[in-house]
Design a protein around this motif. Structure first.
Motif, PDB file in Angstrom:
ATOM      1  N   UNK A  56     -11.207  -2.530  -2.759  1.00  0.00           N
ATOM      2  CA  UNK A  56     -10.141  -1.539  -2.916  1.00  0.00           C
ATOM      3  C   UNK A  56      -8.828  -2.258  -3.209  1.00  0.00           C
ATOM      4  N   UNK A  57      -8.011  -1.609  -4.031  1.00  0.00           N
ATOM      5  CA  UNK A  57      -6.677  -2.122  -4.352  1.00  0.00           C
ATOM      6  C   UNK A  57      -5.693  -0.983  -4.287  1.00  0.00           C
ATOM      7  N   UNK A  58      -4.443  -1.314  -3.993  1.00  0.00           N
ATOM      8  CA  UNK A  58      -3.424  -0.283  -3.957  1.00  0.00           C
ATOM      9  C   UNK A  58      -2.066  -0.839  -3.634  1.00  0.00           C
ATOM     10  N   UNK A  59      -1.130   0.070  -3.513  1.00  0.00           N
ATOM     11  CA  UNK A  59       0.240  -0.288  -3.177  1.00  0.00           C
ATOM     12  C   UNK A  59       0.484   0.030  -1.709  1.00  0.00           C
ATOM     13  N   UNK A  60       1.181  -0.853  -1.042  1.00  0.00           N
ATOM     14  CA  UNK A  60       1.588  -0.655   0.342  1.00  0.00           C
ATOM     15  C   UNK A  60       3.084  -0.920   0.423  1.00  0.00           C
ATOM     16  N   UNK A  61       3.671  -0.540   1.526  1.00  0.00           N
ATOM     17  CA  UNK A  61       5.081  -0.851   1.747  1.00  0.00           C
ATOM     18  C   UNK A  61       5.214  -1.702   3.001  1.00  0.00           C
ATOM     19  N   UNK A  62       6.231  -2.550   2.984  1.00  0.00           N
ATOM     20  CA  UNK A  62       6.496  -3.452   4.094  1.00  0.00           C
ATOM     21  C   UNK A  62       8.004  -3.528   4.295  1.00  0.00           C
ATOM     22  N   UNK A  63       8.487  -3.006   5.424  1.00  0.00           N
ATOM     23  CA  UNK A  63       9.909  -3.062   5.787  1.00  0.00           C
ATOM     24  C   UNK A  63      10.095  -4.205   6.779  1.00  0.00           C
TER      25      UNK A  63
END
Length: 138
Positions: A56-63
């Motif tokens: 699986x591949x995708x976009x994530x966010x990291x603050x």
């Protein structure tokens, strides 16, 4: 919403541990199922993983909240997966890390909790291996 939490101590200074964790490219070093994590600008990270035998591949966010030594992350999807971690000083050369994961999907058994505990152990070991001896106590 289900929440999983684990706290552990590490023989790594808090600032060193946090710097290691705040670098997205280090994610595959302590999440065994993750195969890649590449920053794409801002808080966006492209991730790839092998999950239950499926790529699986995708976009994530990291603050990243550096002054607080706190990270928050998540990924869009049906499980509303997100989490946060906090790194605190215990004493010179030692720190405590607390990680919480949240998801609308409840896993059976202790699979998620066990995976969280294994990931925290792996990340503290990887950070300690990377630590420069000059980063330690005086």
């Amino acid at each position: 919403m289900t929440t999983y939490t684990h706290t552990a101590e590490a023989d790594v200074p808090a600032d060193v541990l946090f710097r290691f964790l705040a670098e997205p490219r280090n994610l595959p070093r302590y999440f065994p199922q993750m195969t890649a994590a590449e920053p794409e600008g801002g808080d966006v990270v492209h991730v790839a993983a092998e999950v239950h035998g499926e790529h699986v591949e995708g976009e994530a966010w990291l603050h990243t909240r550096g002054m607080e030594r706190r990270l928050e992350w998540g990924a869009e999807g049906p499980d509303d997966y997100h989490g946060e971690l906090q790194v605190d000083d215990l004493e010179p050369g030692r720190s405590r890390i607390t990680v919480s994961l949240h998801s609308v999907r409840e896993a059976g058994g202790d699979e998620v909790q066990r995976g969280l505990e294994e990931a925290v152990a792996a990340l503290t070991q990887a950070a300690a291996a990377d630590a420069d001896p000059a980063d330690g106590p005086g």
